[in-house]
Design an enzyme around this catalytic site. Structure first.
Site, PDB file in Angstrom:
ATOM      1  N   CYS A  57       0.836  -1.202   0.000  1.00 60.66           N
ATOM      2  CA  CYS A  57       0.000   0.000   0.000  1.00 60.66           C
ATOM      3  C   CYS A  57       0.868   1.248   0.000  1.00 60.66           C
ATOM      4  CB  CYS A  57      -0.921  -0.002   1.218  1.00 60.66           C
ATOM      5  SG  CYS A  57      -1.909   1.504   1.386  1.00 60.66           S
ATOM      6  N   TYR A  88      -7.815   4.359  -9.333  1.00 58.84           N
ATOM      7  CA  TYR A  88      -7.559   3.461  -8.212  1.00 58.84           C
ATOM      8  C   TYR A  88      -8.459   2.236  -8.281  1.00 58.84           C
ATOM      9  CZ  TYR A  88      -7.311   1.787  -3.390  1.00 58.84           C
ATOM     10  OH  TYR A  88      -7.157   1.010  -2.262  1.00 58.84           O
ATOM     11  N   GLU A 100       1.049  -0.441  -6.882  1.00 60.42           N
ATOM     12  CA  GLU A 100       1.103   0.850  -6.215  1.00 60.42           C
ATOM     13  C   GLU A 100       2.565   1.198  -5.929  1.00 60.42           C
ATOM     14  OE1 GLU A 100      -1.419   1.261  -2.822  1.00 60.42           O
ATOM     15  OE2 GLU A 100      -3.185   0.463  -3.850  1.00 60.42           O
ATOM     16  N   ASP A 135      -2.666  -7.231   2.450  1.00 56.79           N
ATOM     17  CA  ASP A 135      -3.003  -6.652   1.143  1.00 56.79           C
ATOM     18  C   ASP A 135      -2.575  -7.638   0.058  1.00 56.79           C
ATOM     19  OD1 ASP A 135      -3.944  -4.246   2.271  1.00 56.79           O
ATOM     20  OD2 ASP A 135      -1.895  -3.486   2.418  1.00 56.79           O
ATOM     21  N   TYR A 140      -0.062  -4.969  -5.108  1.00 56.66           N
ATOM     22  CA  TYR A 140       0.724  -4.782  -3.889  1.00 56.66           C
ATOM     23  C   TYR A 140       2.097  -5.443  -3.982  1.00 56.66           C
ATOM     24  CZ  TYR A 140      -3.816  -3.328  -2.138  1.00 56.66           C
ATOM     25  OH  TYR A 140      -5.024  -2.685  -1.971  1.00 56.66           O
ATOM     26  N   CYS A 204      -1.863   1.867   7.715  1.00 56.45           N
ATOM     27  CA  CYS A 204      -0.480   1.718   7.251  1.00 56.45           C
ATOM     28  C   CYS A 204      -0.102   0.258   7.384  1.00 56.45           C
ATOM     29  CB  CYS A 204       0.470   2.593   8.061  1.00 56.45           C
ATOM     30  SG  CYS A 204       2.205   2.357   7.608  1.00 56.45           S
ATOM     31  N   CYS A 213      19.586  -4.819   6.032  1.00 55.82           N
ATOM     32  CA  CYS A 213      20.146  -4.951   4.687  1.00 55.82           C
ATOM     33  C   CYS A 213      21.639  -4.616   4.767  1.00 55.82           C
ATOM     34  CB  CYS A 213      19.425  -4.008   3.736  1.00 55.82           C
ATOM     35  SG  CYS A 213      19.877  -4.226   1.998  1.00 55.82           S
TER      36      CYS A 213
END
Length: 216
Positions: A57, A88, A100, A135, A140, A204, A213
């Site tokens: 998202c 959308y 997205e 999602d 996504y 969120c 990472c």
């Protein structure tokens, strides 16, 4: 047609024949960034560079990125697919092929692409394929879109390094991030732009793996 589209397998990308037709004209959107007031459309200052990042998202992803030092402006939108100027609602059917994304315009003198991609890989789970948490669907999927071939090589190298870090942490899942040459970017509707600044208690879905990472 949209009703039938909603019933299809949203984990599969459409073909040119099955994709929605879209439209010739861009959909209306905001002119300026709700937080910084900067223009959302070019021209941008000459030294700026761009990358398109898909992290599920785009609401949470955009907030993370506009708060990153060195980022000049962010724009929520759609890319990686077929349908021109999608809405959308059309993108949510899975029949545009787009995911997205957040368009990140940044100053490389302040933050490098490598540093941005470190944030990218640590802030979401890039191993989930056509989903991000709850999602679900192609819209996504994790994605990095760049125009420069050397930058694409750098992104693939960083993805491989993160995959190795996941394996060393006992998580053998492969990184499924789509890393490809940037195509057309379509800005999302006004209400999506800087959504979590306008709606601080809004949804969120950003969830990282907790694995660092190993770059930078």
């Amino acid at each position: 047609m949209l009703f039938n589209a909603l019933k299809r397998d949203k984990l599969s990308l459409p073909t040119a024949e099955t994709a929605l037709p879209g439209r010739a004209q861009p959909i209306p959107t905001a002119m300026t960034h709700f937080v910084s007031g900067r223009p959302l459309a070019p021209p941008f200052p000459d030294q700026m560079k761009e990358v398109l990042l898909g992290m599920g998202c785009f609401w949470g992803a955009e907030r993370l990125l506009w708060n990153t030092p060195g980022v000049y402006v962010t724009v929520a939108g759609y890319s990686g697919g077929i349908t021109p100027n999608p809405t959308y609602e059309e993108t949510c059917t899975g029949l545009t092929g787009h995911t997205e994304v957040v368009k990140v315009v940044y100053d490389p003198a302040v933050i490098s692409l490598k540093a941005l991609l470190k944030i990218f890989f640590e802030a979401h789970d890039p191993t989930q394929g056509m989903r991000q948490g709850n999602d679900i669907g192609t819209t996504y999927r994790s994605a990095i879109y760049l125009k420069d071939k050397d930058e694409l090589t750098e992104a693939r190298t960083i993805a491989a390094a993160f995959e190795n870090a996941l394996a060393e942490d006992g998580r053998p899942n492969k990184v499924t991030t789509e890393i490809a040459e940037a195509g057309a970017f379509y800005a999302a509707e006004d209400y999506h732009q800087q959504y979590l600044a306008k709606n601080p208690n809004g949804y969120c879905g950003l969830r990282g793996t907790g694995v660092s990472c190993p770059i930078g």
